[in-house]
Design a protein around this motif. Structure first.
Motif, short mmCIF file in Angstrom:
data_model
loop_
_atom_site.label_atom_id
_atom_site.label_comp_id
_atom_site.label_asym_id
_atom_site.label_seq_id
_atom_site.Cartn_x
_atom_site.Cartn_y
_atom_site.Cartn_z
N LEU A 198 53.92 53.70 35.72
CA LEU A 198 53.41 52.84 34.66
C LEU A 198 52.18 52.06 35.12
CD1 LEU A 198 56.64 51.42 33.01
CD2 LEU A 198 54.86 52.76 31.88
N GLU A 199 52.26 51.51 36.32
CA GLU A 199 51.12 50.76 36.87
C GLU A 199 49.90 51.67 37.00
OE1 GLU A 199 49.91 48.10 40.78
OE2 GLU A 199 52.00 48.62 40.44
N TYR A 200 50.10 52.86 37.51
CA TYR A 200 49.01 53.84 37.66
C TYR A 200 48.39 54.16 36.30
CZ TYR A 200 46.78 58.35 38.42
OH TYR A 200 45.88 59.39 38.44
N LEU A 201 49.23 54.42 35.29
CA LEU A 201 48.72 54.77 33.97
C LEU A 201 47.93 53.63 33.35
CD1 LEU A 201 51.82 56.71 32.61
CD2 LEU A 201 49.59 57.68 33.22
N TYR B 23 43.95 53.84 32.45
CA TYR B 23 43.50 53.56 31.09
C TYR B 23 42.41 52.49 31.10
CZ TYR B 23 43.42 51.98 26.28
OH TYR B 23 43.00 51.63 25.02
N CYS B 24 42.66 51.42 31.84
CA CYS B 24 41.69 50.32 31.90
C CYS B 24 40.38 50.78 32.50
CB CYS B 24 42.27 49.15 32.67
SG CYS B 24 43.61 48.32 31.78
N GLU B 25 40.44 51.61 33.53
CA GLU B 25 39.21 52.13 34.12
C GLU B 25 38.46 53.00 33.11
OE1 GLU B 25 38.03 55.23 37.62
OE2 GLU B 25 39.53 53.72 38.13
N LEU B 26 39.18 53.84 32.42
CA LEU B 26 38.57 54.73 31.43
C LEU B 26 37.94 53.97 30.27
CD1 LEU B 26 38.26 57.73 30.45
CD2 LEU B 26 40.40 57.38 29.22
N LYS B 27 38.59 52.89 29.83
CA LYS B 27 38.13 52.13 28.66
C LYS B 27 37.28 50.93 29.01
CE LYS B 27 40.23 54.62 25.58
NZ LYS B 27 39.56 55.30 24.49
N GLY B 28 37.07 50.67 30.30
CA GLY B 28 36.22 49.56 30.71
C GLY B 28 36.89 48.20 30.58
N VAL B 29 38.20 48.16 30.63
CA VAL B 29 38.93 46.89 30.56
C VAL B 29 39.05 46.36 31.98
CG1 VAL B 29 41.11 45.78 29.95
CG2 VAL B 29 40.25 47.68 28.57
N ARG B 30 38.64 45.09 32.18
CA ARG B 30 38.71 44.52 33.52
C ARG B 30 38.97 43.02 33.44
NH1 ARG B 30 33.94 41.95 34.77
NH2 ARG B 30 32.24 42.38 33.32
N GLU C 140 40.92 35.58 31.70
CA GLU C 140 40.14 36.21 30.65
C GLU C 140 40.02 37.71 30.90
OE1 GLU C 140 35.59 36.02 28.93
OE2 GLU C 140 36.29 34.49 30.31
N VAL C 141 40.11 38.49 29.83
CA VAL C 141 39.96 39.93 29.93
C VAL C 141 38.74 40.35 29.12
CG1 VAL C 141 41.00 42.16 29.41
CG2 VAL C 141 42.44 40.29 30.22
N ARG C 142 37.91 41.18 29.70
CA ARG C 142 36.74 41.69 29.00
C ARG C 142 36.90 43.19 28.82
NH1 ARG C 142 31.80 38.22 31.08
NH2 ARG C 142 32.67 36.21 30.47
N HIS C 143 36.42 43.70 27.72
CA HIS C 143 36.48 45.14 27.48
C HIS C 143 35.28 45.56 26.67
CE1 HIS C 143 37.81 44.47 23.33
NE2 HIS C 143 38.51 43.49 23.83
N LYS C 144 35.05 46.87 26.64
CA LYS C 144 33.95 47.41 25.85
C LYS C 144 34.20 47.14 24.38
CE LYS C 144 33.09 51.36 28.88
NZ LYS C 144 33.15 52.81 28.94
#
Length: 67
Positions: free
Chosen positions: A36-39, A43-50, A60-64
């Motif tokens: 679950l952690e890996y997935l 996902y966050c890397e793929l979608k630009g969530v950091r 705070e969370v930023r995303h595309k």
């Protein structure tokens, strides 16, 4: 991520999704939690969530945008 894990999460899912998770974890030689952690990380890397530096801005969370 080699930090000590101190936060727990409780979730519910269908038995079919749990079985898919179990199969995926077994194929990767991972625990369910680690899978679950890996997935989530993938996902966050793929979608630009950091996460933004929490020392000055909180959690705070930023995303595309536009997705």
């Amino acid at each position: 991520m080699n930090e000590r894990k101190t936060t727990a999460i409780n979730l519910r899912m269908s038995s079919e999704v749990k079985e898919l998770l179990r199969l995926a974890a077994a194929k990767e030689h991972r625990t369910l939690s680690n899978m679950l952690e890996y997935l989530v990380l993938q996902y966050c890397e793929l979608k630009g969530v950091r996460l933004v530096d929490s020392k000055t801005t909180g959690a705070e969370v930023r995303h595309k945008t536009g997705e």
